[in-house]
Design an enzyme around this catalytic site. Structure first.
Site, PDB file in Angstrom:
ATOM      1  N   ASN A 169      51.728  59.461  77.309  1.00 27.98           N
ATOM      2  CA  ASN A 169      52.444  59.668  76.053  1.00 27.98           C
ATOM      3  C   ASN A 169      53.299  60.924  76.159  1.00 27.98           C
ATOM      4  O   ASN A 169      53.171  61.697  77.122  1.00 27.98           O
ATOM      5  CB  ASN A 169      51.459  59.773  74.888  1.00 27.98           C
ATOM      6  CG  ASN A 169      50.383  60.804  75.153  1.00 27.98           C
ATOM      7  OD1 ASN A 169      50.667  61.988  75.324  1.00 27.98           O
ATOM      8  ND2 ASN A 169      49.122  60.357  75.213  1.00 27.98           N
ATOM      9  N   SER A 238      46.595  54.301  90.947  1.00 31.07           N
ATOM     10  CA  SER A 238      45.489  53.523  90.390  1.00 31.07           C
ATOM     11  C   SER A 238      45.303  53.743  88.890  1.00 31.07           C
ATOM     12  O   SER A 238      45.234  52.773  88.134  1.00 31.07           O
ATOM     13  CB  SER A 238      44.182  53.812  91.145  1.00 31.07           C
ATOM     14  OG  SER A 238      43.951  55.190  91.259  1.00 31.07           O
ATOM     15  N   LYS A 281      43.721  53.113  96.573  1.00 34.77           N
ATOM     16  CA  LYS A 281      43.629  51.651  96.643  1.00 34.77           C
ATOM     17  C   LYS A 281      42.189  51.176  96.464  1.00 34.77           C
ATOM     18  O   LYS A 281      41.936  50.132  95.853  1.00 34.77           O
ATOM     19  CB  LYS A 281      44.204  51.159  97.966  1.00 34.77           C
ATOM     20  CG  LYS A 281      45.705  51.336  98.082  1.00 34.77           C
ATOM     21  CD  LYS A 281      46.434  50.629  96.950  1.00 34.77           C
ATOM     22  CE  LYS A 281      47.936  50.721  97.089  1.00 34.77           C
ATOM     23  NZ  LYS A 281      48.648  50.084  95.945  1.00 34.77           N
ATOM     24  N   SER A 313      59.703  47.083 103.431  1.00 33.72           N
ATOM     25  CA  SER A 313      60.467  47.448 102.237  1.00 33.72           C
ATOM     26  C   SER A 313      60.996  48.867 102.393  1.00 33.72           C
ATOM     27  O   SER A 313      60.547  49.634 103.236  1.00 33.72           O
ATOM     28  CB  SER A 313      59.582  47.371 100.991  1.00 33.72           C
ATOM     29  OG  SER A 313      58.557  48.337 101.048  1.00 33.72           O
TER      30      SER A 313
END
Length: 391
Positions: A169, A238, A281, A313
């Site tokens: 926020n 995460s 991960k 990528s």
């Protein structure tokens, strides 16, 4: 949500007789330009029989930058609601929010195309410092080739939102970030604000995709990783998923699905994948199970993660050894081929569909089977064994 630092990062709903609860439905199909990838998309489109509706740039908005708006039109005519043959992946009438797309080169983009191929409406969350380049590239047609669908039309993106999923926020944002020129001109980009904007714009979503990660010290061994670097990896890679699901789940329709992307380093040693990223991960996979229980019991939302193999990528190249990981996988995986991004996208489309209605809390491996191997068969130790090799 800085430049992704994982070498692999990364939904769809079918009704036997589709009846959309909304009048905003987009149908389109997906293709990637590489000829050797044509077959997998042919299989997807031949089963779904989905056609594209309209060009992309009837609408494109994000942040304070305004473009002409792309509006997906209400589907009319009984023919649109005829049951599809076989077991199609059909997401018409569903809306997906994909967090973590900043170019046309990663798993997030591939998932967006797979969802669009199945008929889902696509919303995108893009890291704020990358937003202008991403929008400019879209506007100038730089991504047109990779946006092409099998019928020749272009994938549509209804709206792009600025997003930095590290901050929940506005109160969480440090003053130096607020003053950073890379954030100038953008507003409402914390997780809470983005969800509020999506609610105001569209009311609800059906699919949430988490395709983002960052480890500022990923090139350092874990023993040399600082506390700040480690916690930053956990936060961006995460906890950002926890935060996104926490804020989105109140506006997700029952029966919806959420998908994140993980990597085999969560459970196996991958030298060079440091900085706390392997820990992040592992946390993501554990969280997937707990969130599957909590979101399933309270909101009827399924939560899964895809453990994808290495992809060349732009983000993965930041680690520096992605080519070696791809070569290793090709030499040692049960299926000796390079993993394509759309294979991960297709798996995500399946997981988001009712075809996977009983699958939740799962780590789904899309890596040509590399996760099943206990040794690297390209080692000289095995040179006298008659191990089949691909052509």
């Amino acid at each position: 949500m800085a430049a992704t630092s994982t070498p692999s990062m990364l939904m769809t709903t079918i009704n036997s007789c589709l009846s959309s609860p909304r009048n905003r439905v987009m149908t389109s199909t997906v293709n990637f330009s590489a000829e050797h990838k044509e077959a997998s998309w042919t299989r997807l489109t031949s089963s779904s029989h989905i056609s594209s509706r309209q060009p992309f740039f009837q609408s494109f908005t994000s942040g304070n930058v305004k473009f002409q708006k792309v509006v997906t039109r209400a589907v009319s005519g009984a023919a649109e609601y005829k049951p599809l043959p076989g077991l199609p992946v059909d997401l018409r009438g569903k809306r997906a929010f994909i967090a973590g797309i900043a170019d046309d080169n990663g798993y997030g983009w591939a998932i967006a195309k797979s969802l669009a191929a199945a008929g889902a409406e696509i919303l995108v969350g893009t890291w704020v410092p990358a937003l202008n380049i991403f929008e400019s590239s879209l506007r100038r047609g730089k991504f047109d080739e990779s946006r092409k669908l099998p019928d020749g039309s272009l994938m549509e993106i209804t709206k792009v939102y600025p997003l930095d999923a590290v901050y929940d926020n506005p109160e969480d944002v440090p003053e130096d970030v607020k003053a950073n020129k890379r954030y100038a001109g953008s507003s409402n980009w914390t997780v809470q604000e983005v969800v509020e904007s999506v609610k105001q714009d569209f009311g609800s979503i059906d699919i949430l995709v988490h395709s983002l990660a960052n480890g500022p010290e990923v090139s350092k061994p874990l023993l040399e990783t600082s506390r700040n670097g480690y916690l930053a990896a956990i936060s961006a890679s995460s906890y950002s998923f926890v935060s996104l699901l926490k804020h989105f789940v109140p506006i997700m329709n029952p029966g919806g699905a959420s998908i994140s992307l993980t990597y085999i380093a969560s459970e196996r040693i991958i030298p060079g994948y440091g900085g706390g990223m392997s820990s992040a991960k592992a946390a993501l996979e554990s969280d997937t199970q707990v969130l599957a229980f909590e979101a399933g019991r309270k909101h009827k939302i399924r939560v899964n993660t895809i453990s994808a193999g290495p992809l060349r990528s732009r983000a993965a190249k930041a680690i520096g050894f992605i080519d070696m990981m791809i070569d290793y996988s090709s030499a040692n995986a049960p299926l000796q081929k390079e993993l394509s991004a759309e294979e991960v996208g297709n798996a995500a489309a399946f997981l988001a569909s009712p075809l996977a209605s009983a699958i939740t809390g799962a780590v789904v491996y899309v890596d040509n089977g590399l996760n099943a191997m206990g040794v690297g068969v390209d080692s000289p130790i095995f040179e006298n064994l008659d191990i089949p090799k691909g052509n």
